[in-house]
Scaffold this motif. Structure first.
Motif, PDB file in Angstrom:
ATOM      1  N   LEU A 112      -7.598   3.208 -42.342  1.00 27.47           N
ATOM      2  CA  LEU A 112      -8.164   3.453 -43.507  1.00 27.47           C
ATOM      3  C   LEU A 112      -9.945   2.994 -43.299  1.00 27.47           C
ATOM      4  N   ASP A 113      -9.741   1.869 -42.277  1.00 33.80           N
ATOM      5  CA  ASP A 113     -11.292   1.278 -42.157  1.00 33.80           C
ATOM      6  C   ASP A 113     -12.054   2.272 -41.164  1.00 33.80           C
ATOM      7  N   ARG A 114     -11.457   2.851 -40.176  1.00 26.28           N
ATOM      8  CA  ARG A 114     -11.898   3.932 -39.392  1.00 26.28           C
ATOM      9  C   ARG A 114     -12.367   5.120 -40.256  1.00 26.28           C
ATOM     10  N   LEU A 115     -11.378   5.665 -41.035  1.00 28.30           N
ATOM     11  CA  LEU A 115     -11.666   6.916 -41.841  1.00 28.30           C
ATOM     12  C   LEU A 115     -13.088   6.516 -42.570  1.00 28.30           C
ATOM     13  N   GLU A 116     -13.090   5.401 -43.217  1.00 26.20           N
ATOM     14  CA  GLU A 116     -14.119   5.106 -44.210  1.00 26.20           C
ATOM     15  C   GLU A 116     -15.371   4.993 -43.258  1.00 26.20           C
ATOM     16  N   ALA A 117     -15.442   4.440 -42.145  1.00 31.90           N
ATOM     17  CA  ALA A 117     -16.626   4.202 -41.530  1.00 31.90           C
ATOM     18  C   ALA A 117     -17.086   5.521 -41.010  1.00 31.90           C
ATOM     19  N   VAL A 118     -16.120   6.485 -40.919  1.00 36.57           N
ATOM     20  CA  VAL A 118     -16.696   8.081 -40.319  1.00 36.57           C
ATOM     21  C   VAL A 118     -17.308   8.556 -41.499  1.00 36.57           C
ATOM     22  N   PHE A 119     -16.788   8.313 -42.822  1.00 35.89           N
ATOM     23  CA  PHE A 119     -17.250   9.158 -44.100  1.00 35.89           C
ATOM     24  C   PHE A 119     -18.860   8.677 -44.398  1.00 35.89           C
ATOM     25  N   ARG A 120     -18.878   7.228 -44.211  1.00 36.84           N
ATOM     26  CA  ARG A 120     -20.006   6.423 -44.714  1.00 36.84           C
ATOM     27  C   ARG A 120     -21.304   6.872 -43.745  1.00 36.84           C
TER      28      ARG A 120
END
Length: 819
Positions: free
Chosen positions: A410-418
């Motif tokens: 989830l951290d990785r996915l959130e970082a991508v979309f931010r």
């Protein structure tokens, strides 16, 4: 060799008479022994009295059950409706309910239900239901199972009681006379010597006989071709031109199909004509006029599938087209499986990425791990909703590899979309909100931490609904007690109920969880002895939950209301709530809700000495469908059942394992019930004084939150222990209140405890007739009463003997000395 004419085998008809004389007949033989044809011949001319259901590889129990419910509905509309509402009996709760429903079936004349290709149903759990129905011998209902494999059946008891008949491969073999008759019918001249050779080589197997005769017609001597595959190849496959041979191989990717579907999957436009030719020339291409489906005989289908020699490109294209066809039919799980086999990862992800309410469980398909675990991170981030659906379902279903790694993903996915460029602010916010929806469940059963996410989710969605948090999700995760989920720390019960008044989850999940605010207040009041408030708040919870079909909230609220009404002495109201609770669960095709209802019913076996369900007596907790292992609530209920049955030593021995279940999520109510059950067991095994330390431990645990009802629900076992408390403990205000609640509860439910459950003289007469094997109509004639009155007596007998049907009633009657 043209499609053969049909040989009527009178010898088999006499064997198959068992279908009409036994409640369950099993016809077992490998593919190609003519079992389906033989049974169809026997039942020909009885269309209105026969229900023919055929399993297929891709569409199994759900489709069969829908057809079965529809057919039963033609004969008994109320039973058909109940079966349809129940859904396929894929788990123990639904199988028991299906058995109960079918026990109410009233058939005016004999009906035969045929289950063909039953080997494809192995592992669905349906066998258990079939055997029980055979044992019960429901009037005018006959079951015929056609299968290649009986390893799923434990037939010893049914055969011993003559409730089942098995027709074997040896009995289905063609005899020499039948081979001669077949040859005469097809005008195929053959010598007696050739017949004897055919019998030896084919060993009575009709499919091999057919292809050997076809081979003889083409000049292939008997026995010259050593294998069945070679015979099929020469007589059923090579006889066609290359175009049709390839077409047959393409068709073999499907179990059944329409001509239109065949065109779509094979990429052709001439299927109507090709199938007409094949069906005319080949007995192994079959058409079901009632279902309007083509099927390839299993013998030929196995041959074709073993010889599928498609190029990788063609195989992918075939499965891609089949997947697209199934998508159009909204058959999502098999569609995704076919697309996965076709390598169409991106098509699956794009379809699953839509904002439409696709249930998260559809991410559990054949090939899902390959799609989501082996797919590149770049691709998964292109379809974040699909990926999040998979992560969420994997988490709640306990997939360890995902659960352990979820925060990092989830951290990785959130970082991508931010940091993602080229994406609008609204879309970015939507994806970040969906990530938070999944992330909040990493704080599972810590309510304050979970609620902390809601404000930000609402802000990001800005009035839109989540695509992952759906209205159909089970809000209480299969538990019939909402606060049990979150109550971890001493003194926190009231604050949890107060926090639940600000639950904004329903605002972005189309109402999932609506009513949980009133439910939390009801459960708080119920546990702490404010029973009238519990009654009113539980009603409010039901009213709210009904607006968005929140079944789990409704079940929890009715369970809470029933507990409070029993404590108030409102016994009839409490019983009605339990009945409504059960009906709420049964209307849904969802094993989670049925398991919740079973836990609720099992819970009352101690305070009210209500009948203990058989699954609970046997300790078959694995038969329940529960998230997170039930968080120990199932162990709590099992402990109550052990106490009710007088299994005090076993209860004490298992108490540590119960605590281990409660400790996984630190369920404080679980620990409290465990201590109360230990005290009750100790009192019976030794004396009241010996149980005092456990009772004091339980009181110390309950005191910070003022919890008293769990003590009252074990009042009959605990009151002597309360009286044995040392002076200091006895003078404690909370301990005195708990004891007073115990005494008032026992008085409130006393009418139930003294209820007369003995059988009347007339009920004994009906029971004895039943024991002699008489049908309802025969019992009515014998006792000069109507069949309806017999049915009423049987219901009363089953209820008093805690039985779910004739077999269990007779067993209970013998155990109680009534027979």
């Amino acid at each position: 060799m043209d499609r053969p004419k049909h040989l009527i085998r009178k010898r088999l008809n006499s064997l198959l008479f068992s279908i009409d004389t036994y409640p369950l007949t099993i016809v077992e033989a490998p593919a190609g022994y003519g079992k389906t044809t033989a049974v169809k011949d026997y039942l020909s001319g009885r269309r209105d009295d026969v229900v023919w259901l055929s399993f297929q590889r891709m569409h199994g129990l759900s489709e069969i059950w829908s057809r079965f419910a529809e057919e039963m509905g033609k004969r008994d509309p109320s039973i058909g409706a109940k079966l349809a509402e129940l859904g396929p009996p894929a788990d123990t709760p639904r199988r028991e309910k299906a058995f109960s429903i079918l026990n109410e079936l009233e058939l005016k004349r004999s009906v035969v239900v045929v289950l063909d290709n039953y080997e494809l149903a192995v592992g669905t759990g349906l066998t258990e239901l079939l055997l029980r129905l055979g044992e019960e011998d429901i009037e005018n209902l006959h079951l015929a199972v056609l299968t290649r494999d009986t390893s799923d059946f434990d037939l010893a008891l049914s055969l011993a009681r003559e409730r089942c008949c098995v027709i074997s491969r040896a009995q289905l073999k063609f005899t020499a006379d039948e081979v001669r008759g077949y040859c005469m019918l097809t005008q195929f001249r053959i010598t007696d010597d050739a017949v004897n050779k055919l019998i030896v080589y084919a060993d009575g197997w009709i499919s091999l006989l057919y292809v050997m005769l076809a081979g003889m017609e083409k000049g292939i001597p008997i026995g010259m071709t050593p294998t069945l595959d070679e015979l099929i190849d020469q007589t059923l496959f090579q006889v066609h031109n290359e175009n049709i041979r390839h077409y047959l191989l393409q068709l073999s990717v499907m179990d059944s199909f329409t001509a239109r579907q065949a065109d779509s999957v094979t990429g052709r436009q001439d299927s109507y004509e090709l199938l007409r030719i094949l069906r005319k020339k080949n007995a192994f291409i079959q058409y079901d006029g009632q279902e309007r489906l083509y099927r390839i005989h299993p013998v030929l289908l196995d041959f074709l599938r073993a010889r599928q020699n498609f190029s990788s490109e063609e195989e992918r294209a075939l499965y891609a087209r089949l997947g697209e066809w199934l998508l159009q039919e909204n058959d999502l799980r098999p569609a995704y499986s076919c697309l996965a086999r076709a390598g169409k990862t991106e098509r699956i992800l794009s379809h699953m990425n839509r904002t439409l309410p696709i249930r998260n469980l559809y991410t559990d398909f054949d090939g899902a791990d390959e799609v989501f675990e082996s797919g590149s991170q770049e691709l998964l981030t292109e379809y974040p909703v699909a990926y999040l659906r998979y992560l969420f379902f994997s988490m709640v279903s306990g997939k360890k590899s995902v659960v352990a790694d979820l925060p990092r993903r989830l951290d990785r996915l959130e970082a991508v979309f931010r940091r993602k460029k080229g994406i609008g602010g609204v879309e970015r916010d939507r994806i970040l909100a969906e990530i938070l929806c999944v992330r909040k469940f990493t704080a599972f059963n810590r309510l304050k931490a979970m609620h902390a996410y809601n404000d930000e989710i609402l802000r990001l969605l800005n009035g839109r609904q989540s695509s992952i948090m759906l209205q159909v999700n089970e809000f209480t995760f299969g538990l019939p007690h909402y606060l049990y989920l979150y109550f971890r720390d001493a003194g926190s019960l009231k604050s949890l109920a107060e926090l639940s008044q600000y639950n904004f989850h329903p605002a972005f999940s189309d109402g999932c969880g609506i009513g949980s605010d009133s439910l939390a207040l009801a459960e708080l009041a119920c546990e702490t002895g404010d029973f009238r408030t519990a009654v009113s708040e539980s009603r409010k919870a039901v009213y709210k939950a009904e607006t968005k079909a929140q079944i789990s909230i409704m079940i929890c609220a009715r369970f809470c209301g029933a507990r409070a009404n029993f404590a108030l002495g409102q016994l009839q109201t409490a019983r009605e709530l339990l009945r409504a609770l059960r009906e709420d669960a049964e209307k849904q095709s969802n094993p989670i809700y049925l398991s919740m209802a079973r836990l609720c019913e099992g819970y009352f076996c101690v305070p009210l000495e209500m009948p203990i369900p058989q699954w609970l007596k046997d300790g078959r907790l694995s038969s329940l469908s529960l998230y997170f292992g039930g968080m120990g609530f199932d162990r709590l209920v099992y402990g109550k059942a052990l106490l009710a049955q007088g299994e005090y030593l076993k209860l004490e021995a298992l108490s540590d394992s119960f605590d281990a279940s409660f400790s996984v999520f630190q369920n404080r109510l679980g620990f409290l019930h465990g201590a109360i059950l230990r005290a009750a067991a100790k009192a019976h095994l030794s004396n009241a004084e010996a149980a005092v330390p456990e009772l004091i431990r339980a009181l110390d645990m309950a005191k910070p939150d003022g919890i008293v009802l769990p003590f009252a629900e074990c009042a009959r076992h605990l009151l002597p222990v309360f009286r044995a408390l040392p002076k200091k403990a006895h003078e404690d205000t909370f301990a005195r209140r708990a004891q007073e609640i115990c005494a008032s509860y026992l008085e409130a439910v006393r009418p139930l405890l003294s209820e007369d459950r003995s059988l009347t003289a007339r009920e004994i007469e009906v029971l004895r007739c039943l024991d002699r094997g008489l049908t309802r109509n025969e019992i009515a004639d014998r006792l000069f009463i109507s069949p309806g009155t017999v049915k009423t007596h049987l219901r009363a007998i089953y209820q008093k003997l805690d039985a779910d049907g004739k077999v269990s009633a007779l067993r209970a009657a013998r155990q109680n000395g009534l027979l």
